[in-house]
Design an enzyme around this catalytic site. Structure first.
Site, PDB file in Angstrom:
ATOM      1  N   LYS A   1       2.327  -3.180   6.717  1.00 42.39           N
ATOM      2  CA  LYS A   1       2.683  -3.236   5.286  1.00 42.39           C
ATOM      3  C   LYS A   1       4.187  -3.019   5.113  1.00 42.39           C
ATOM      4  CE  LYS A   1      -1.248  -4.285   3.547  1.00 42.39           C
ATOM      5  NZ  LYS A   1      -1.442  -5.639   2.963  1.00 42.39           N
TER       6      LYS A   1
ATOM      7  N   SER B   1       0.828  -1.211   0.000  1.00 39.68           N
ATOM      8  CA  SER B   1       0.000   0.000   0.000  1.00 39.68           C
ATOM      9  C   SER B   1       0.858   1.255   0.000  1.00 39.68           C
ATOM     10  CB  SER B   1      -0.888  -0.002   1.255  1.00 39.68           C
ATOM     11  OG  SER B   1      -1.469   1.263   1.466  1.00 39.68           O
TER      12      SER B   1
ATOM     13  N   TYR C   1      -1.616  -0.429  10.912  1.00 38.30           N
ATOM     14  CA  TYR C   1      -1.878  -1.015   9.587  1.00 38.30           C
ATOM     15  C   TYR C   1      -0.715  -0.684   8.653  1.00 38.30           C
ATOM     16  CZ  TYR C   1      -3.330  -1.218   4.778  1.00 38.30           C
ATOM     17  OH  TYR C   1      -3.327  -1.446   3.426  1.00 38.30           O
TER      18      TYR C   1
HETATM   19  C1  WQD Z   1      -9.702   9.467   1.380  1.00 34.26           C
HETATM   20  C2  WQD Z   1      -9.995  10.936   1.672  1.00 34.26           C
HETATM   21  C3  WQD Z   1     -10.469  11.321   3.981  1.00 34.26           C
HETATM   22  C4  WQD Z   1     -14.293   9.354   4.360  1.00 34.26           C
HETATM   23  C5  WQD Z   1      -6.875   4.490   3.101  1.00 34.26           C
HETATM   24  C6  WQD Z   1      -5.703   3.719   3.626  1.00 34.26           C
HETATM   25  C7  WQD Z   1      -4.858   3.239   2.482  1.00 34.26           C
HETATM   26  C8  WQD Z   1      -5.713   2.471   1.514  1.00 34.26           C
HETATM   27  C9  WQD Z   1      -6.893   3.301   1.048  1.00 34.26           C
HETATM   28  C10 WQD Z   1      -5.469   0.137   1.981  1.00 34.26           C
HETATM   29  C11 WQD Z   1      -9.332  11.384   2.971  1.00 34.26           C
HETATM   30  C12 WQD Z   1     -11.659  11.694   3.110  1.00 34.26           C
HETATM   31  C13 WQD Z   1     -13.102   9.832   3.832  1.00 34.26           C
HETATM   32  C14 WQD Z   1     -15.318  10.280   4.701  1.00 34.26           C
HETATM   33  C15 WQD Z   1     -13.929  12.092   3.985  1.00 34.26           C
HETATM   34  N1  WQD Z   1      -6.166   1.279   2.091  1.00 34.26           N
HETATM   35  N2  WQD Z   1     -12.931  11.178   3.647  1.00 34.26           N
HETATM   36  N3  WQD Z   1     -15.098  11.618   4.489  1.00 34.26           N
HETATM   37  O1  WQD Z   1      -7.223   7.418   4.012  1.00 34.26           O
HETATM   38  O2  WQD Z   1      -6.511   7.952   1.627  1.00 34.26           O
HETATM   39  O3  WQD Z   1      -6.401   5.613   2.436  1.00 34.26           O
HETATM   40  O4  WQD Z   1      -7.624   3.705   2.220  1.00 34.26           O
HETATM   41  O5  WQD Z   1      -4.458  -0.079   1.417  1.00 34.26           O
HETATM   42  O6  WQD Z   1      -3.857   2.414   3.002  1.00 34.26           O
HETATM   43  O7  WQD Z   1      -4.910   4.604   4.397  1.00 34.26           O
HETATM   44  O8  WQD Z   1      -8.601   6.668   2.015  1.00 34.26           O
HETATM   45  O9  WQD Z   1     -10.999   6.710   1.520  1.00 34.26           O
HETATM   46  O10 WQD Z   1     -10.266   6.688   3.957  1.00 34.26           O
HETATM   47  O11 WQD Z   1      -9.965   8.740   2.587  1.00 34.26           O
HETATM   48  O12 WQD Z   1     -13.751  13.309   3.803  1.00 34.26           O
HETATM   49  O13 WQD Z   1     -16.436   9.911   5.178  1.00 34.26           O
HETATM   50  O14 WQD Z   1     -11.403  11.072   1.864  1.00 34.26           O
HETATM   51  O15 WQD Z   1     -10.320  12.232   5.065  1.00 34.26           O
HETATM   52  O16 WQD Z   1      -8.938  12.741   2.832  1.00 34.26           O
HETATM   53  P1  WQD Z   1      -7.148   7.027   2.588  1.00 34.26           P
HETATM   54  P2  WQD Z   1     -10.035   7.138   2.562  1.00 34.26           P
END
Ligand code: WQD
Length: 335
Positions: free
Chosen positions: A153, A124, A149
């Site tokens: 990785k 990741s 997490y």
């Molecule tokens: C994306 C953006 C949130 C929900 C994670 C893991 C990464 C990978 C993908 C496994 C951020 C914003 C989110 C919400 C929001 N997983 N958001 N409201 O954090 O980039 O990555 O998932 O490999 O390892 O870290 O993805 O989708 O959680 O968030 O504003 O209800 O959307 O704050 O800026 P992230 P995400």
């Protein structure tokens, strides 16, 4: 070629099983369904009208996995089985250290006993921590993980680099995913978040369909054009094809192949919301809330290496992924 797919009933695993079948491989799913449901296997079969074997076991059970290897004599393995919720890993780190590290070690103990040509690992972009510079390339510094997490990785990658030294017969590929989203265009498989979703896209689709009352945008005061965080959203079907290309590329190599799998394009949270509303003709109920701890302002890939090494590039764009994700959510509602 027979390919063991651990976690093959999961989000990325199921889409990769479809791609393996389309490319003439014989996938064998090993999954205990802790993060999936058996109907996903039936739907994979429906997509191509093709059957395949599956074993409902914990891939971390060395004895039971060894029996599967003895029986099936696989040529390769794609290891998806792991937990991936960042905030859950903070609450329950031991669950993550067991399921993401002990399980990997146990799987490798079995792999070492057999002539396995290729091992593809689900890593990741989280290994980069909060990158100081974007786009992120494979040479970008690996910074201290900001969650258990992310640390699993980083440790998983090191375990595989050391394993590669002691097991040169197995070509190892570490695929660093950016943000996997979307669903299969057939609408038959997709993301199955059990419980409250952590990630943006399932939260958007569940809000749009009425499961969630509204979406909270986690902060709009970042140093980005519209103040919301930027990420590299990659369609799960494109991500799946990268695994199959990595399998095919299993040249004998001392060092594992380490590649970013991202589109190279960054999209902000507000851009994703606007794209979702436009492409699906729905209005999303959202409001801006406080920042979420640990969020990096901007993360997106330099994907030049995977293009060069595997000849891979994404075929779908953000609009496609959001259209497919919405179709899948509507189909789930009819289940
Ligand atoms: C994306 C953006 C949130 C929900 C994670 C893991 C990464 C990978 C993908 C496994 C951020 C914003 C989110 C919400 C929001 N997983 N958001 N409201 O954090 O980039 O990555 O998932 O490999 O390892 O870290 O993805 O989708 O959680 O968030 O504003 O209800 O959307 O704050 O800026 P992230 P995400």
């Amino acid at each position: 070629m027979k390919i063991i797919v651990t976690g093959g009933a999961g989000f990325i695993g199921s889409h990769t099983v479809v791609d393996l079948l389309e490319n003439g491989f014989e996938p064998i799913i090993v999954d205990d369904f802790r993060n999936s449901k058996p109907f996903i296997l039936d739907n994979i079969k429906k997509i191509l009208n093709r059957d395949f074997k599956s074993y409902d076991i914990d891939c971390g059970d060395v004895d039971r996995l060894r029996v599967v290897f003895e029986k099936e004599k696989p040529d390769g393995i794609i290891h998806f089985a792991a937990d991936k919720a960042v905030n859950e890993s903070v609450i329950d780190p031991l669950k993550y250290y067991h399921n993401n590290i002990t399980t990997l070690v146990n799987v490798l103990k079995v792999v070492a006993l057999f002539p396995i040509k290729s091992f593809v690992f689900s890593s990741s972009c989280t290994v980069y921590g909060v990158p100081k510079k974007v786009p992120v390339s494979e040479k970008s510094p690996i910074q201290p993980a900001f969650s258990p997490y992310g640390f699993t990785k980083q440790v998983g990658e090191q375990i595989l680099k050391d394993f590669a030294q002691s097991n040169p017969k197995t070509a190892i590929s570490l695929l660093r995913y950016f943000n996997p989203i979307g669903a299969h265009p057939s609408g038959l498989i997709g993301e199955l978040p059990l419980g409250v979703p952590n990630n943006l896209i399932p939260f958007i689709t569940q809000t749009a369909i009425g499961i969630r009352k509204s979406l909270t945008v986690n902060g709009d005061d970042y140093e980005t054009p519209d103040g919301t965080c930027i990420r590299d959203y990659i369609h799960v079907v494109d991500l799946a094809s990268a695994h199959v290309l990595a399998l095919k590329n299993s040249k004998k190599q001392k060092e594992p192949l380490v590649v970013n799998i991202g589109t190279g394009k960054g999209s902000s949270v507000l851009e994703v919301i606007n794209s979702f509303e436009k492409v699906n003709g729905v209005k999303l109920n959202y409001s801006v809330g406080p920042r979420r701890g640990g969020d990096a302002p901007s993360v997106y890939a330099d994907n030049s290496l995977v293009k060069k090494m595997l000849g891979w590039e994404n075929k779908f764009n953000l609009d496609d992924a959001l259209k497919h994700a919405w179709q899948w959510e509507k189909n789930l509602a009819e289940q």
